[in-house]
Design an enzyme around this catalytic site. Structure first.
Site, PDB file in Angstrom:
ATOM      1  N   CYS A 147       0.862  -1.180   0.000  1.00  0.00           N
ATOM      2  CA  CYS A 147       0.000   0.000   0.000  1.00  0.00           C
ATOM      3  C   CYS A 147       0.901   1.233   0.000  1.00  0.00           C
ATOM      4  O   CYS A 147       2.029   1.206   0.512  1.00  0.00           O
ATOM      5  CB  CYS A 147      -0.900  -0.002   1.234  1.00  0.00           C
ATOM      6  SG  CYS A 147      -1.969   1.456   1.369  1.00  0.00           S
ATOM      7  N   ASP A 205       0.597   3.836   1.672  1.00  0.00           N
ATOM      8  CA  ASP A 205       0.620   4.450   2.998  1.00  0.00           C
ATOM      9  C   ASP A 205       2.064   4.621   3.478  1.00  0.00           C
ATOM     10  O   ASP A 205       2.877   3.695   3.401  1.00  0.00           O
ATOM     11  CB  ASP A 205      -0.154   3.558   3.974  1.00  0.00           C
ATOM     12  CG  ASP A 205      -0.398   4.212   5.325  1.00  0.00           C
ATOM     13  OD1 ASP A 205       0.582   4.520   6.021  1.00  0.00           O
ATOM     14  OD2 ASP A 205      -1.569   4.417   5.683  1.00  0.00           O
ATOM     15  N   HIS A 259      -2.189  -3.642   5.196  1.00  0.00           N
ATOM     16  CA  HIS A 259      -1.820  -3.261   6.569  1.00  0.00           C
ATOM     17  C   HIS A 259      -3.049  -2.949   7.418  1.00  0.00           C
ATOM     18  O   HIS A 259      -4.160  -2.766   6.898  1.00  0.00           O
ATOM     19  CB  HIS A 259      -0.875  -2.051   6.546  1.00  0.00           C
ATOM     20  CG  HIS A 259      -1.515  -0.788   6.032  1.00  0.00           C
ATOM     21  ND1 HIS A 259      -1.986   0.206   6.867  1.00  0.00           N
ATOM     22  CD2 HIS A 259      -1.756  -0.353   4.772  1.00  0.00           C
ATOM     23  CE1 HIS A 259      -2.487   1.189   6.135  1.00  0.00           C
ATOM     24  NE2 HIS A 259      -2.357   0.874   4.863  1.00  0.00           N
ATOM     25  N   CYS A 291      -5.997   0.976   6.777  1.00  0.00           N
ATOM     26  CA  CYS A 291      -5.806   1.429   5.404  1.00  0.00           C
ATOM     27  C   CYS A 291      -6.937   2.355   4.993  1.00  0.00           C
ATOM     28  O   CYS A 291      -8.108   1.947   4.951  1.00  0.00           O
ATOM     29  CB  CYS A 291      -5.741   0.225   4.465  1.00  0.00           C
ATOM     30  SG  CYS A 291      -5.437   0.684   2.747  1.00  0.00           S
TER      31      CYS A 291
END
Length: 519
Positions: free
Chosen positions: A168, A170, A237, A248
Site C-alpha cells: 500500500c 501508505d 496493513h 488502510c
C-alpha cells in the site's frame, strides 16, 4: 526491556501523537505493546540481529533529526526577517543548521511583503529530500548492504529469478523492505506502491514479460530452463491499536477488506499471465499483512498448489512471544514448525499440502527477519510506535526515491501520468489536508522520475514528463495552489544503479525539433 515512554513525552507536538494519547497511549504494556511478554528482561529475542538493529537505528535517528530540524530553523529565520543583512544571515543559518542553500529569491523578496514562509518551508523540505537521498546514495556506493549478486543468489536459492512487490502507498509502509522484511534491496527488482495495495495488473504483466524476455535473450539471472519462477508479493496493513480509524484509508480501515482486495489482485495477475501465455507460465503469489503499530507481519502461506487463503496465515507477533525464552536453534525450528502447521490445519483455510521448499525457505527468512524488527520496535519505542497514524513529511510522486526506506516519511503515489494515478493522489491529498494543510503548512509534493542514459533523449523526455505531471497536479488541486498550500518540486535520476538525484528547475525546458525529437 526498557520501560515504554509515556505517549505525551514521545512526540507531543505531532497530530499522530495526540491521536495516540486520545486512544490510550499510556495504557499498560500488557494491553497494547508488542513486548508485553518481555517484562523487565534485558536480553533480546534469540534470533535478533543486534548489529543490524543498531545500524538501522542510527539511520532512522539521522533522517528524522534532519527533518525535525526544519521547523525550528525556519522559525528562527522568520524572526530575523526585519533585521539588517537578513538574506546573508538566513543563508548562514540554513547552511549551518540544515546543511542546505535556501532559495535566495524568496529571501530577497521578503522586504516587499514579508517572508513567504509556506513557500520557504516547501522548498526547504524538497532540498532536504534531495540532499539526504544523495547522501544515503554515497553511503550505499561505499559498499554497505548486500550486493546485487548476493541478493540474486538468495532469491535463486528460493527458486525465484525476479520479485515484484506492491505494498500500500501508505507512508507507514515506506520502510517495508529495509526495516520490516529486512530483505536486500537489490533483491527486489520492482517495488511499486498503490493505495490499498491495488496494483495495476496490466503493468505487473508487463514486468513479468520483461523478466522473461531477459531470461530468454540474455540468460539473466538464469536461463529459461532453470526451473525458477516470478514472485509477486502484495502487502496490506492494519492498526492493532486503533483498527477502526488508523488502518488502510483506501479500504475504510477494514483489515479483512484490505486483505481480500490484495488477494483478488494477486489472483487476477496469475490468471492474466496464464490466459496470455498458457498455464505453464510460472508466477508464485505471496500475501503479507503488516501491523503498522508494531511492524509485526502476518504471512499468508501458499499451499502445495500455490493457493492463498485469508484464513491461513502465521501471526509473527505471536511467534515472537512464543520463542522469547528459548535458544536460537529452538526458535528457528519453531518458525519452520509454524509454516508446516499452517498447511496442516483443517476447516477454513485448509491447504492442499505444504508449499515447495523454496517458498518455505523464503517465508521462514521473512519471519525470522521480522522478529528482529519487532525487537527493534520494542527496544526503541517500547513495543509500539507513538505515531500510529499518518505523520508523513511529503508526497512522493512518480518512480519514488529508492534511497528513502523509512516508516512514515513519505506517502508514495506510483504513476506515469496523473490521470492513471488520480485515485492514489486523491487519497494522499486527503491525508495531507488533515495532517498539514489544516495547520497552515503546505503539502509538499516531490515529483521524481527515472531516465535511461543509454537511450538517446531519455533525460530530456523525462524532464518533460516531470513538468506535465507537476502541471497536472497543480491544476487538479488548484484550491490548494491558490492558497499557497501546495509546493511541487521535480527531480530526475538515471536508472543506472546508485545514480545521483538531479534537481529540475521550472526553467529547464528541453528543446524539441519539428519532428518531436529532443534536440
Amino acid at each position: 526491556m526498557r520501560r515504554p515512554v509515556p505517549a505525551e513525552r514521545r512526540h507531543p507536538s505531532t497530530p499522530a501523537a495526540r491521536r495516540l494519547a486520545a486512544i490510550g497511549g499510556s495504557a499498560s504494556r500488557a494491553e497494547n505493546l508488542a513486548c508485553s511478554a518481555v517484562g523487565e528482561r534485558s536480553c533480546p529475542h534469540p534470533l535478533t540481529d543486534v548489529e543490524a538493529n543498531q545500524v538501522l537505528g542510527e539511520h532512522e535517528r539521522m533522517v528524522r533529526a534532519r527533518f525535525a530540524a526544519i521547523v525550528p530553523v525556519l522559525q528562527r529565520i522568520a524572526r530575523e526577517q526585519r533585521a539588517e543583512g537578513f538574506v546573508e544571515a538566513a543563508r548562514r543559518i540554513a547552511q549551518a543548521e540544515l546543511g542546505i542553500e535556501p532559495p535566495t529569491e524568496l529571501l530577497e523578496r521578503a522586504w516587499l511583503g514579508g517572508l513567504d514562509m509556506r513557500a520557504l518551508y516547501g522548498q526547504v523540505v524538497l532540498k532536504t529530500v534531495t540532499q539526504l537521498a544523495n547522501e544515503i546514495h554515497q553511503v550505499q556506493a561505499a559498499g554497505s548492504g548486500a550486493t546485487e549478486p548476493e541478493a540474486t543468489s538468495f532469491l535463486l536459492d528460493c527458486g525465484y529469478h525476479a520479485v515484484d512487490i506492491s505494498p500500500c502507498s501508505d507512508g507507514r509502509l515506506k520502510g517495508l523492505v529495509r526495516y520490516v522484511l529486512r530483505l536486500p534491496e537489490a533483491a527486489i527488482r520492482w517495488r511499486r506502491a498503490y493505495a490499498g495495495a491495488l496494483f495495476d495488473v496490466e503493468a505487473s504483466v508487463q514486468r513479468w514479460m520483461e523478466a522473461e524476455l531477459q531470461r530468454y535473450r540474455e540468460h539473466h539471472p538464469v536461463p529459461p530452463d532453470a526451473g525458477t519462477r516470478f514472485l509477486k508479493i502484495a502487502v496490506y496493513h492494519w492498526s492493532s491499536s486503533d483498527p477502526a480509524h488508523q488502518g488502510c484509508a483506501a479500504h475504510g480501515s477494514n483489515q479483512r477488506r484490505a486483505a481480500a482486495a490484495a488477494l483478488d489482485r494477486l489472483r487476477e495477475l496469475r490468471q492474466a499471465v496464464e490466459n496470455r501465455f498458457c498455464c505453464g507460465a510460472s508466477v508464485d503469489l505471496l500475501l503479507i499483512g503488516v501491523d503498522t503499530d508494531t511492524d509485526a507481519i502476518k504471512v499468508h502461506v501458499p499451499d502445495g498448489r500455490g493457493e492463498l487463503s485469508l484464513h491461513r496465515a502465521i501471526d509473527n507477533l505471536e511467534l515472537y512471544r512464543q520463542t522469547l525464552d528459548v535458544d536460537a536453534d529452538e526458535a528457528r525450528m519453531a518458525v519452520y514448525r509454524a509454516i508446516e502447521e499452517s498447511c496442516s490445519r483443517q476447516g477454513w483455510g485448509a491447504a492442499e499440502g505444504p508449499p515447495h521448499d523454496g517458498m518455505r525457505r523464503l517465508v521462514a527468512t521473512l519471519l525470522i527477519n521480522n522478529l528482529s524488527q519487532i525487537e527493534y520496535v520494542c527496544r526503541t519505542w517500547g513495543g509500539r510506535y507513538p505515531d500510529i497514524g499518518h505523520d508523513e513529511r511529503f508526497i512522493s510522486v512518480g518512480d519514488g526515491f529508492e534511497e528513502f526506506q523509512l516508516r512514515n516519511l513519505a506517502y508514495f503515489a506510483h504513476l506515469q501520468t496523473l490521470e492513471e494515478g488520480a485515485d492514489d493522489m486523491d487519497v494522499g491529498i486527503r491525508i495531507f489536508e488533515k495532517l498539514h494543510a489544516s495547520e497552515g503548512r503546505p503539502i509538499v509534493v516531490a515529483v521524481h522520475f527515472r531516465y535511461d542514459s543509454r537511450v538517446p533523449g531519455s533525460r530530456e523526455r523525462t524532464i518533460l514528463k516531470c513538468k506535465r505531471v507537476r502541471s497536472a497536479i497543480r491544476s487538479r488541486y488548484a484550491h490548494l495552489e491558490r492558497r499557497g498550500l501546495l509546493v511541487c518540486g521535480m527531480t530526475v535520476q538515471d536508472t543506472k544503479e546508485r545514480s545521483p538525484i538531479e534537481a529540475v528547475e521550472p526553467t529547464d525546458v528541453p528543446v524539441l525539433g519539428q519532428d518531436g525529437d529532443v534536440r
